[in-house]
Design a protein around this motif. Structure first.
Motif, short mmCIF file in Angstrom:
data_model
loop_
_atom_site.label_atom_id
_atom_site.label_comp_id
_atom_site.label_asym_id
_atom_site.label_seq_id
_atom_site.Cartn_x
_atom_site.Cartn_y
_atom_site.Cartn_z
N THR A 33 0.84 -1.18 0.00
CA THR A 33 0.00 0.00 0.00
C THR A 33 0.88 1.24 0.00
OG1 THR A 33 -1.93 1.04 1.05
CG2 THR A 33 -0.18 0.30 2.49
N TRP A 35 1.25 5.35 0.97
CA TRP A 35 0.78 6.57 1.63
C TRP A 35 1.45 7.75 0.95
CZ3 TRP A 35 1.66 2.12 4.44
CH2 TRP A 35 0.58 1.64 5.20
N MET A 38 -2.54 11.85 -1.42
CA MET A 38 -4.00 11.73 -1.46
C MET A 38 -4.59 11.78 -0.06
SD MET A 38 -4.93 9.06 -4.52
CE MET A 38 -3.88 7.75 -3.93
N ASP A 39 -5.83 12.25 0.03
CA ASP A 39 -6.53 12.33 1.30
C ASP A 39 -7.06 10.96 1.71
OD1 ASP A 39 -6.17 15.13 1.18
OD2 ASP A 39 -7.99 15.32 -0.05
N ASN A 40 -7.30 10.80 3.00
CA ASN A 40 -7.90 9.58 3.54
C ASN A 40 -7.17 8.32 3.10
OD1 ASN A 40 -9.98 11.17 4.71
ND2 ASN A 40 -11.05 11.20 2.74
N ASN A 41 -5.87 8.24 3.42
CA ASN A 41 -5.06 7.08 3.05
C ASN A 41 -5.29 5.94 4.04
OD1 ASN A 41 -3.57 7.99 0.71
ND2 ASN A 41 -2.53 9.42 2.08
N ARG A 76 -3.79 3.07 -6.21
CA ARG A 76 -4.70 3.64 -5.22
C ARG A 76 -5.68 4.54 -5.94
NH1 ARG A 76 -3.17 4.51 0.85
NH2 ARG A 76 -5.39 4.13 0.77
N GLY A 78 -8.34 7.87 -4.79
CA GLY A 78 -8.74 8.75 -3.71
C GLY A 78 -9.00 10.15 -4.21
N ASP A 198 3.20 8.43 -6.27
CA ASP A 198 1.77 8.52 -6.55
C ASP A 198 1.45 9.49 -7.68
OD1 ASP A 198 2.43 10.83 -5.23
OD2 ASP A 198 1.04 10.56 -3.57
N ASP A 223 5.69 10.38 0.63
CA ASP A 223 5.60 9.05 0.05
C ASP A 223 6.21 7.97 0.94
OD1 ASP A 223 4.27 10.09 -2.07
OD2 ASP A 223 5.87 9.85 -3.53
#
Length: 250
Positions: A33, A35, A38-41, A76, A78, A198, A223
């Motif tokens: 995954t 991070w 983006m919001d709400n990871n 991802r 988001g 990302d 990141d």
């Protein structure tokens, strides 16, 4: 980064005087995954297949050195500033890590058959980066990298290849299931010295006249990557047999 490499080298030099002629090879499988900006990871909201292999040199029952390669997908979906964003790409990860057992552990030995452990080291990652001006424009029309030509069209940029240093570390648990076989589960993290994984390179940066306002530096960005997986290990020997001194410490 230099200080971390120095500490890593000192640890290896300290244990190298007690090096033993044993090693393991293994395969690794799991998911990853990202991070980023983006919001709400949320962790592991999508399954990104990741596979790899490693070679582990055992200095003693407590300390080992692991060279590890992972490859798999990174994706991802988001939002950024309430605007939709997503990415889907592959990434390759190469690391060299010290592996330190909490308990004494020797693969195949019944009295020393399991242990929690931690890892830390240095690494590099390879992936592609694509700047998407039409998508960035939605939430930040003043981004300094956005260019518009005389016809009012966004100036496209080609895909770029990135090779960036990383700081890898992790925790895990391993268990002997046979004379030469071991099974384990672990969670690994990577701190990327880049903000492009990302496809969002400092997304909220903007320009005032000729001055650019940036929110990122190479040593401070958003990141990170997490890897969750299981590994199967096979014990090998370097040389004709294990060092007697190594066996005597069981």
């Amino acid at each position: 980064m230099k200080r971390l490499a120095l500490v890593f080298a000192i640890v290896l030099m300290t244990v190298s005087g007690h090096a033993q002629r044993t090693a393991d090879i293994g395969i690794w499988g799991g998911t990853s995954t990202v991070w980023g900006d983006m919001d709400n990871n949320a962790a592991f909201e999508t399954f990104n297949p990741t596979f790899g292999a490693y070679f582990r040199y055992n200095f003693n029952a407590r300390v080992a050195l692991r060279a590890m390669f992972l490859t798999g997908s990174m994706s991802r979906e988001g939002t950024v500033e309430e605007a939709p964003w997503g990415f889907d790409k592959s990434a390759q990860d190469l690391t060299l890590q010290a592996e330190i057992n909490y308990l004494k552990y020797i693969l195949g030995k019944k009295k020393l058959r399991f242990s929690p452990y931690v890892t830390i080291g240095v690494g590099v990652s390879y992936f592609s980066y694509t700047f998407r001006p039409e998508d960035v424009f939605v939430f930040n029309p003043d981004h300094p990298e956005i260019e518009i030509d005389g016809n009012g069209n966004f100036v496209a940029r080609g895909e770029e290849s990135e090779v960036v240093p990383t700081i890898p570390f992790g925790i895990g648990f391993k268990y002997t299931i046979g004379e030469r076989l071991g099974l384990g589960v672990e969670y690994q993290m990577r701190k990327y010295m880049s903000d492009r994984l990302d496809d969002l390179d400092d997304p909220l940066a903007y320009k005032i006249g000729t001055e650019e306002v940036s929110y990122n530096q190479n040593s401070h960005n958003n990141d990170w990557v997490g890897y969750l997986g299981v590994h199967l290990t096979y014990k090998i020997y370097i040389g004709k047999k294990a060092c007697p001194a190594y066996e005597s410490k069981q």
